[in-house]
Design an enzyme around this catalytic site. Sequence first.
Site, PDB file in Angstrom:
ATOM      1  N   LYS A 160     -65.360  25.647  53.991  1.00  0.00           N
ATOM      2  CA  LYS A 160     -65.761  26.611  55.020  1.00  0.00           C
ATOM      3  C   LYS A 160     -67.270  26.604  55.261  1.00  0.00           C
ATOM      4  O   LYS A 160     -67.729  27.008  56.326  1.00  0.00           O
ATOM      5  CB  LYS A 160     -65.251  27.997  54.661  1.00  0.00           C
ATOM      6  CG  LYS A 160     -63.725  28.041  54.727  1.00  0.00           C
ATOM      7  CD  LYS A 160     -63.146  29.416  54.677  1.00  0.00           C
ATOM      8  CE  LYS A 160     -61.649  29.386  54.936  1.00  0.00           C
ATOM      9  NZ  LYS A 160     -60.881  28.699  53.866  1.00  0.00           N
TER      10      LYS A 160
HETATM   11  C1  PLP Z   1     -59.593  28.225  54.017  1.00  0.00           C
HETATM   12  C2  PLP Z   1     -59.128  27.160  53.066  1.00  0.00           C
HETATM   13  C3  PLP Z   1     -58.010  26.344  53.365  1.00  0.00           C
HETATM   14  C4  PLP Z   1     -57.180  26.534  54.612  1.00  0.00           C
HETATM   15  O1  PLP Z   1     -57.846  26.153  55.784  1.00  0.00           O
HETATM   16  P1  PLP Z   1     -57.305  26.625  57.221  1.00  0.00           P
HETATM   17  O2  PLP Z   1     -58.363  26.198  58.171  1.00  0.00           O
HETATM   18  O3  PLP Z   1     -57.167  28.122  57.134  1.00  0.00           O
HETATM   19  O4  PLP Z   1     -56.004  25.951  57.466  1.00  0.00           O
HETATM   20  C5  PLP Z   1     -57.679  25.347  52.450  1.00  0.00           C
HETATM   21  N1  PLP Z   1     -58.378  25.166  51.306  1.00  0.00           N
HETATM   22  C6  PLP Z   1     -59.440  25.932  50.996  1.00  0.00           C
HETATM   23  C7  PLP Z   1     -60.159  25.688  49.715  1.00  0.00           C
HETATM   24  C8  PLP Z   1     -59.865  26.945  51.860  1.00  0.00           C
HETATM   25  O5  PLP Z   1     -60.920  27.696  51.537  1.00  0.00           O
END
Ligand code: PLP
Length: 462
Positions: free
Chosen positions: A112
């Site tokens: 993120k």
């Molecule tokens: C947020 C997250 C996901 C999922 O991603 P999306 O964009 O919501 O599908 C997967 N793995 C980790 C470590 C995350 O922080």
Amino acid sequence: MRYISTRGQAPALSFEEVVLTGLASDGGLYVPEQIPQLSHDELAAMAGLSYAEIAFRVMQPFVNGEIDDDTFRGLVRDAYATFSHDAVVPLNQLDANHFLLEMFHGPTLAFKDIALQLLGRILDHFLAKRGERAVIMGATSGDTGSAAIEGCRHCDNLDIFILHPHNRVSEIQRRQMTTVQADNVFNIAIEGNFDDAQAMLKASFADQSFLKGTRLVAVNSINWARIMAQIVYYVAAGVALGAPHRQVSFCVPSANFGNVFAGYMAYRMGLPVKQFIIATNANDILHRTLADNDFSKQALKATLAPSMDIVVSSNFERLLFEAYERDGAAVAALLERFQSEPAALAEAPLARLRELFASYSVDDATILEVIREAHQRTKELLDPHTATGYRAAERVRADAATPMITLATAHPAKFAEAVVEAGFPGVPLPAHMDGLLEREERYTVLPADLAKVQAFVAENRR
Ligand SMILES: *Cc1c(COP(=O)(O)O)cnc(C)c1O
């Protein structure tokens, strides 16, 4: 370039407006009216460029000149200078044709950061230009909160308030949020659960009068700028492995579907992609929809991959809009039905999706097995989210000849509990997080009381 709603009833917006807006007024999500194209030659010319330069070239058409090129280049360069690896998202070859795309070299060790480092800077730029300030509010059970705080801590025109459920997030995740010492960062520990925090957030967006005219901005993955920033690493990884001259495939550990939707956008822009695999944990709405056309909510399950614990995948609506050939009324009708009862996709849109997407769901016992098995085979320690992807890529990849790129969405040190449960002695934190467990924490405990939380935000914003 204008942005339109997936439900077809909201006004079209500019890039600047769409970044400052959350949901469209008709309840839909914003998507670009036209999808910019990267020609064969433009993709070929990206070979060997820095991540920041590829990022500029991929995103520039979406920004549509609303930030001048030199300024935007600077924002992009600054955002990715915060990563501890020069490649920003390095590829790690596991075997003959399976690669991990390591997306965890940012400040909070999960993918993120890639979008939120840039989003904070873009927001701050637009607010400065308008002479406005804004308040960001978010609720988190983990990754998003810390990544948003790291992305906004240097923003002069933003104050950020992140709600987390008191005593219900891991110590590492809490400390990543609460040890950030910045005048514009406020952590609120709610005496309640994540749903209480989420409900207060929703109520605050619905009625913003407590802020007396200051804009409230959402940084969750419905914000278009987050999707835009995530398109880049698909292009960068594809080009590194031979695109546009050959195809690549991606396997994406998925929850709200923002990540894999960005991959789909890269494909629509011209990246030659053979297959996208959607990996889920036991919260498998995406897998049930693709495999069985069972588009229905099920109770939330707490799993070893908590950042993928969801009931509804909000960004799936953006893909439905494409699958339904941009028929906003059809999307609105489908989602309305889905809110109250199990729904199903129409035949033609589902068939379109199945041409490109496959899916697989991985339960907790399998996550532990995969962490052990992958380590034995490759010497890599996978985090539990990445483990779902590793297994899905093995099980449902279309062919062995096309390079498979599994997205490693978090560093194993961030989810050490699962790694320890799989039988490993623990995972050291990367060097830049040295001292995290000793740093001073700063947070305010508040009851799950909307008026008290809103009063705290109104009083403390600058
Ligand atoms: C947020 C997250 C996901 C999922 O991603 P999306 O964009 O919501 O599908 C997967 N793995 C980790 C470590 C995350 O922080």
